[in-house]
Scaffold this motif. Sequence first.
Motif, short mmCIF file in Angstrom:
data_model
loop_
_atom_site.label_atom_id
_atom_site.label_comp_id
_atom_site.label_asym_id
_atom_site.label_seq_id
_atom_site.Cartn_x
_atom_site.Cartn_y
_atom_site.Cartn_z
N VAL A 116 0.85 -1.19 0.00
CA VAL A 116 0.00 0.00 0.00
C VAL A 116 0.88 1.24 0.00
CG1 VAL A 116 -1.91 -1.11 1.24
CG2 VAL A 116 -0.14 0.09 2.54
N PRO A 117 0.36 2.40 -0.44
CA PRO A 117 1.13 3.63 -0.27
C PRO A 117 1.50 3.83 1.20
CG PRO A 117 -0.77 4.02 -1.68
CD PRO A 117 -0.94 2.63 -1.12
N ARG A 118 2.66 4.43 1.44
CA ARG A 118 3.15 4.58 2.81
C ARG A 118 2.13 5.28 3.71
NH1 ARG A 118 8.05 3.88 4.73
NH2 ARG A 118 8.92 3.79 2.62
N ARG A 119 1.43 6.29 3.16
CA ARG A 119 0.46 7.04 3.97
C ARG A 119 -0.76 6.19 4.35
NH1 ARG A 119 -4.06 9.48 1.82
NH2 ARG A 119 -3.76 11.33 3.14
N ASN A 120 -0.94 5.06 3.68
CA ASN A 120 -2.08 4.18 3.97
C ASN A 120 -1.80 3.18 5.08
OD1 ASN A 120 -2.65 5.33 1.26
ND2 ASN A 120 -4.43 3.99 1.33
N ALA A 121 -0.61 3.19 5.62
CA ALA A 121 -0.25 2.31 6.74
C ALA A 121 -0.21 3.17 8.00
CB ALA A 121 1.09 1.64 6.50
N ILE A 122 -1.23 3.05 8.85
CA ILE A 122 -1.44 3.92 10.00
C ILE A 122 -1.10 3.15 11.27
CG2 ILE A 122 -3.22 5.21 11.27
CD1 ILE A 122 -4.61 5.60 8.56
N PRO A 123 -0.40 3.76 12.22
CA PRO A 123 -0.04 3.05 13.45
C PRO A 123 -1.25 2.43 14.14
CG PRO A 123 1.15 5.13 13.32
CD PRO A 123 0.17 5.13 12.18
N LYS A 124 -1.12 1.17 14.53
CA LYS A 124 -2.20 0.46 15.21
C LYS A 124 -2.19 0.81 16.70
CE LYS A 124 -1.86 -3.91 16.54
NZ LYS A 124 -2.29 -3.83 17.96
N PRO A 125 -3.36 1.18 17.24
CA PRO A 125 -3.42 1.40 18.69
C PRO A 125 -3.10 0.11 19.46
CG PRO A 125 -5.38 2.28 17.59
CD PRO A 125 -4.65 1.46 16.58
N SER A 126 -2.40 0.26 20.56
CA SER A 126 -2.02 -0.92 21.34
C SER A 126 -3.23 -1.60 21.98
CB SER A 126 -1.01 -0.54 22.42
OG SER A 126 -1.58 0.45 23.30
N GLY A 127 -4.33 -0.85 22.16
CA GLY A 127 -5.51 -1.42 22.79
C GLY A 127 -6.34 -2.32 21.91
N LEU A 128 -6.03 -2.38 20.62
CA LEU A 128 -6.75 -3.25 19.69
C LEU A 128 -5.83 -4.37 19.24
CD1 LEU A 128 -8.50 -0.62 17.36
CD2 LEU A 128 -9.53 -1.85 19.26
N ASP A 129 -6.33 -5.60 19.23
CA ASP A 129 -5.54 -6.67 18.63
C ASP A 129 -5.67 -6.58 17.10
OD1 ASP A 129 -7.90 -8.01 17.81
OD2 ASP A 129 -7.90 -9.32 19.56
N PHE A 130 -4.94 -7.42 16.39
CA PHE A 130 -4.93 -7.30 14.93
C PHE A 130 -6.32 -7.52 14.32
CE2 PHE A 130 -0.29 -8.13 15.42
CZ PHE A 130 0.17 -7.02 14.73
N ALA A 131 -7.06 -8.48 14.86
CA ALA A 131 -8.40 -8.75 14.32
C ALA A 131 -9.32 -7.56 14.53
CB ALA A 131 -8.99 -10.00 14.97
N GLU A 132 -9.27 -6.95 15.71
CA GLU A 132 -10.10 -5.78 15.97
C GLU A 132 -9.68 -4.60 15.12
OE1 GLU A 132 -10.96 -6.86 20.67
OE2 GLU A 132 -9.20 -5.70 20.10
N ALA A 133 -8.39 -4.39 14.99
CA ALA A 133 -7.88 -3.28 14.18
C ALA A 133 -8.25 -3.43 12.71
CB ALA A 133 -6.37 -3.17 14.34
N ALA A 134 -8.31 -4.67 12.24
CA ALA A 134 -8.64 -4.91 10.83
C ALA A 134 -10.05 -4.46 10.50
CB ALA A 134 -8.47 -6.39 10.50
N CYS A 135 -10.93 -4.39 11.49
CA CYS A 135 -12.32 -3.97 11.26
C CYS A 135 -12.45 -2.48 10.99
CB CYS A 135 -13.19 -4.31 12.47
SG CYS A 135 -13.26 -6.05 12.90
N MET A 136 -11.44 -1.71 11.31
CA MET A 136 -11.56 -0.25 11.32
C MET A 136 -11.55 0.38 9.93
SD MET A 136 -11.85 0.88 14.45
CE MET A 136 -12.38 -0.35 15.64
N GLY A 137 -10.79 -0.19 9.00
CA GLY A 137 -10.51 0.51 7.76
C GLY A 137 -11.64 0.59 6.77
N THR A 138 -12.66 -0.26 6.87
CA THR A 138 -13.78 -0.19 5.93
C THR A 138 -15.09 0.02 6.67
OG1 THR A 138 -12.63 -1.59 4.32
CG2 THR A 138 -14.98 -1.38 4.06
N ALA A 139 -15.59 -0.99 7.38
CA ALA A 139 -16.91 -0.88 8.01
C ALA A 139 -16.96 0.22 9.06
CB ALA A 139 -17.29 -2.23 8.63
N TRP A 140 -15.98 0.23 9.96
CA TRP A 140 -16.02 1.23 11.03
C TRP A 140 -15.75 2.63 10.51
CZ3 TRP A 140 -16.32 1.22 16.64
CH2 TRP A 140 -16.96 0.09 17.12
N LEU A 141 -14.86 2.76 9.53
CA LEU A 141 -14.61 4.07 8.94
C LEU A 141 -15.85 4.57 8.20
CD1 LEU A 141 -12.76 6.42 8.26
CD2 LEU A 141 -11.86 5.08 6.35
N THR A 142 -16.53 3.69 7.49
CA THR A 142 -17.78 4.06 6.82
C THR A 142 -18.80 4.57 7.83
OG1 THR A 142 -17.42 2.50 5.01
CG2 THR A 142 -19.69 3.20 5.41
#
Length: 322
Positions: A116-142
Motif C-alpha cells: 500500500v502507499p506509505r500514507r495508507n499504513a497507519i499506526p495500530k493502537p495498542s488497545g486493539l488486537d490485529f483482528a479488531e484493528a482490521a475492522c476499522m478501515g472499511t466498516a467502522w470508517l464508513t
Amino acid sequence: MFSVYAAEPSPDQPLAALRVGERPEPETPDGWVRVAVRAATLNMHDLWTLRGVGIKADRFPMILGCDGAGVLEDGAEVVLHSLVGSPDHVGDETLDPGRSLLTEKHQGAFADWVVVPRRNAIPKPSGLDFAEAACMGTAWLTAYRMLFVKSGLRPGQTMLVQGASGGVSTALVQLGRAAGYRVWVTGRTEAKRALAESLGAHASFESGARLPERVDAVFETVGKATWSHSMKSLKPGGTVVVSGATTGDPSAAELQRLFFLQLRVVGSTMGTRDELVDLLAFCERNGLRPHIGARLPMADAEAGFRAMLDGETAGKTVFTLG
C-alpha cells in the motif's frame, strides 16, 4: 504466497470464482510499503468483486480483502487505510475521481503480504488486537463518516440504524451509543435485534415496524427493502444517510415526502485517512472494540463468504494469518 482471490468475474454464482491458493508475491513501488498481514475482514465489497462489479475484467485474478492490519518490515504494527487516491489529488480523497479501493486496481489483503502507499499504513493502537484493528478501515470508517461527518446529528438526538447485525450497522450502534445519541435499530430476527441491544442500542424493532416516534436521522445500507420505512420514520427536516444498497435501488424516491417535509438525503462513501486516524483515537479513548461475529483462519475463507452470501453474519467476519 498464500492468497484468497477471485479467479474471474462470476455474476450469478460468485463463490464459483473464489480460489484459495498461491499467487505471486507483490512488488513494492517507490513510496509504497509491504505489510505482513495478520488479519483482514470480509466486506460486501468482496462479494461484488467476485461478481465482477466495480472491477475491470482485465484486473483478474484479483486478491480479495479491502482492509486489514499487520506488520511492516521494520516491525511497526499498522492498520490499513483502504482507499488509494491519486498522488496529485488535494483535499478529501473520497471525492478524488481517480480513487480506488484495494481489490479494484490493486491486489487486496487476503494474502501473506499486501503493498500500500506509505500514507495508507497507519499506526495500530495498542488497545486493539490485529483482528479488531482490521475492522476499522472499511466498516467502522464508513460508519464514522456517516455518523460524525455527514449526519449533522447532535448528542441527545435519536438515530435509527436499518439492519441490526452487519459490520457497518454494528459499528453505528457502538459509535452512536458512545457519542451520546439515542440509538434505535431494526432487525429481521429476534437474535439480530438482541445483538444490537447487547452492543448498546436503546431499543430494537422488527423490520418495517411503526416506531414510537419519528427520528432525527436514519442510517441506510439496505436500500430497496427498507427505503420507504426510512423515509416514513424521519421527523420533518430529518436526514437519511446512505452508504449502500445491498437489496437494490428503491422503486420510488418518495419525492413528495422528501420536499414536503424538507428531508435531506446524504450520500456517504468510506472515509479519509484523517477520519480513520480520528476513529482509532476515539475508540482508544472510549474503550471501544468492534464486535467480531466470526474469526476464521484465512484458509477457511469460503465458510465466511458463504455466511455473508446467505445473510447470516453477526458483526464482522475476520480472517487471520500467523
